[in-house]
Design a protein around this motif. Sequence first.
Motif, mmCIF file in Angstrom:
data_model
loop_
_atom_site.group_PDB
_atom_site.id
_atom_site.type_symbol
_atom_site.label_atom_id
_atom_site.label_comp_id
_atom_site.label_asym_id
_atom_site.label_seq_id
_atom_site.Cartn_x
_atom_site.Cartn_y
_atom_site.Cartn_z
ATOM 1 N N LYS A 210 0.863 -1.172 0.000
ATOM 2 C CA LYS A 210 0.000 0.000 0.000
ATOM 3 C C LYS A 210 0.897 1.219 0.000
ATOM 4 C CE LYS A 210 -0.814 -0.156 4.965
ATOM 5 N NZ LYS A 210 -1.797 -0.260 6.005
ATOM 6 N N ASP B 5 -2.599 -3.560 -2.060
ATOM 7 C CA ASP B 5 -2.835 -4.140 -0.742
ATOM 8 C C ASP B 5 -3.862 -5.262 -0.855
ATOM 9 O OD1 ASP B 5 -3.259 -4.692 1.911
ATOM 10 O OD2 ASP B 5 -3.805 -2.649 2.475
ATOM 11 N N ARG C 93 -4.484 2.060 -1.949
ATOM 12 C CA ARG C 93 -4.497 0.596 -1.819
ATOM 13 C C ARG C 93 -4.333 -0.161 -3.121
ATOM 14 N NH1 ARG C 93 -5.112 -1.106 3.622
ATOM 15 N NH2 ARG C 93 -5.899 0.683 4.761
ATOM 16 N N HIS D 52 -6.474 -5.781 1.758
ATOM 17 C CA HIS D 52 -7.557 -4.795 1.692
ATOM 18 C C HIS D 52 -8.654 -5.246 0.738
ATOM 19 C CE1 HIS D 52 -9.595 -0.921 1.334
ATOM 20 N NE2 HIS D 52 -9.483 -1.035 0.026
ATOM 21 N N TRP D 53 -8.261 -5.833 -0.399
ATOM 22 C CA TRP D 53 -9.232 -6.224 -1.423
ATOM 23 C C TRP D 53 -9.963 -7.517 -1.090
ATOM 24 C CZ3 TRP D 53 -10.479 -2.201 -3.703
ATOM 25 C CH2 TRP D 53 -9.545 -1.248 -4.083
ATOM 26 N N ASP E 60 -8.516 2.253 -5.372
ATOM 27 C CA ASP E 60 -8.256 3.130 -4.225
ATOM 28 C C ASP E 60 -6.819 3.624 -4.392
ATOM 29 O OD1 ASP E 60 -7.149 3.906 -1.638
ATOM 30 O OD2 ASP E 60 -8.925 3.033 -0.718
#
Length: 129
Positions: free
Chosen positions: A2, A61, A39, A64-65, A36
Motif C-alpha cells: 500500500k 494491498d 491501496r 484490503h481487497w 483506491d
Amino acid sequence: MKSDVFRPFGWWFSQWRKGADNTELRFSETEQMFFDGFRGFVCFDFTPDGKLMHITKMCGDVAHWRPILVDTFQAAQRMYGTEAIVCHATRRAEAYKRLMNGDVFRVTKTKDGGDKYWIITFNPIRRGG
C-alpha cells in the motif's frame, strides 16, 4: 503493498505491468474494477452463465481487497448463483491460495515460459475467522 500517499491509477497499473503476463495488458468490456489510490486496484468479471467470478488483475494491498471480493462473491451467489472464484498468479501462488482459501487446479505457461497458477475456491471464507 500500500502507499502512504495517493497514487493515480496509472502508477498502480505500471506497478502491475512489471509482473504481468503480456497477454493480459488490456481490459475487456465485461471487467469491473475497484480502485483506491492508497491501496491499488482489483479487476474481475463473471463467466457468461454467472457461475464463476474471475479475478483478472490485482495490484496493491491484497489484504484490503480480500473482504471486498468476498462480499462481491457472496452478493453474486445470491443474485446469480455464482459458485466459485478463480484467480491466477504468476508469483507468490501460495499467498494467493491462502488469501482466497483456495487450491491450485491448473498450471499453465506464460509467454516468457514462467508458471501461471490457476486457483479456485468455492468458499472464500477462511476457516476459523
